[in-house]
Design an enzyme around this catalytic site. Structure first.
Site, mmCIF file in Angstrom:
data_model
loop_
_atom_site.group_PDB
_atom_site.id
_atom_site.type_symbol
_atom_site.label_atom_id
_atom_site.label_comp_id
_atom_site.label_asym_id
_atom_site.label_seq_id
_atom_site.Cartn_x
_atom_site.Cartn_y
_atom_site.Cartn_z
ATOM 1 N N ALA A 182 -1.466 79.706 32.256
ATOM 2 C CA ALA A 182 -2.693 80.572 32.175
ATOM 3 C C ALA A 182 -3.385 80.855 30.834
ATOM 4 O O ALA A 182 -4.454 80.930 30.826
ATOM 5 C CB ALA A 182 -2.507 81.631 33.118
ATOM 6 N N GLU A 183 -2.280 81.236 29.985
ATOM 7 C CA GLU A 183 -3.109 81.625 28.562
ATOM 8 C C GLU A 183 -3.618 80.631 27.854
ATOM 9 O O GLU A 183 -4.711 80.667 27.050
ATOM 10 C CB GLU A 183 -1.923 82.713 27.993
#
Length: 197
Positions: free
Chosen positions: A90-91
């Site tokens: 996600a990051e």
């Protein structure tokens, strides 16, 4: 009351999976959660069938980039490998050179202050970054009594924003981020998307 509950459910995001409960905090505010806390009365507002855990998806985890590094960080800081992988995806999408407009860097998108606090010397070094990110998510899990939803929200929005509300803060980015991370975490754990954490 029904209108308020429906509005709160909408705020929780249409992609929420698993049972969701509502309670009233000490100040009379509504709190949505998937975890029961002692001493509070809860009313179920979203009910999902409980899915049984599937076989561990070790192959999905070991086939990921930086799998050995993530496994080491997970063991060292006692956090699930699947959670670290879900956060990294996600990051940064596994880009060790990722930089955000806000100044976050590396695989786990550590802000400079967080990196320093976690003892990270080089946030662009994958090993240093993942160890620092694992240390930080462990701190969030401890702070929020192992409530993964709140810990992930705090990783994105900061712990103060979550502590002030006792719930996932109403920031659009965080409301998108949390379900995405939890969905990936469940998948890597070998759980169905609607399984409780």
């Amino acid at each position: 009351m029904r209108g308020i509950i429906l509005g709160l459910i909408w705020l929780a995001g249409a992609s929420a999976h698993a049972d969701v409960y509502i309670s009233i905090d000490a100040k009379g505010g509504y709190v949505l959660t998937n975890v029961h806390r002692p001493g509070r009365h809860y009313e179920r507002v979203i009910s999902e069938p409980i899915a049984k855990a599937g076989p561990a998806n070790a192959q999905l985890i070991t086939g990921r980039p930086y799998a050995d590094l993530v496994a080491t960080a997970a063991r060292k800081h006692d956090v699930p490998q699947a959670l670290l992988h879900a956060l990294i995806k996600a990051e940064s999408g596994y880009n060790p050179k990722a930089r955000s407009a806000a100044g976050a860097v590396g695989l786990m998108q550590l802000m400079p202050g967080t990196a320093k606090e976690m003892g990270v010397e080089d946030a662009l070094d994958p090993e240093d970054n993942v160890l620092g990110g694992a240390r930080y998510i462990k701190r969030m899990l401890t702070l929020f009594d192992n409530d993964i939803t709140l810990a992930v929200a705090a990783y994105n929005a900061g712990p103060d924003a979550v502590l002030r509300r006792g719930a996932v803060p109403p920031f659009a980015e965080t409301r998108r981020y949390v379900p995405n991370v939890l969905r990936e975490y469940r998948k890597l754990q070998g759980l169905a998307a609607d399984s409780p954490l």
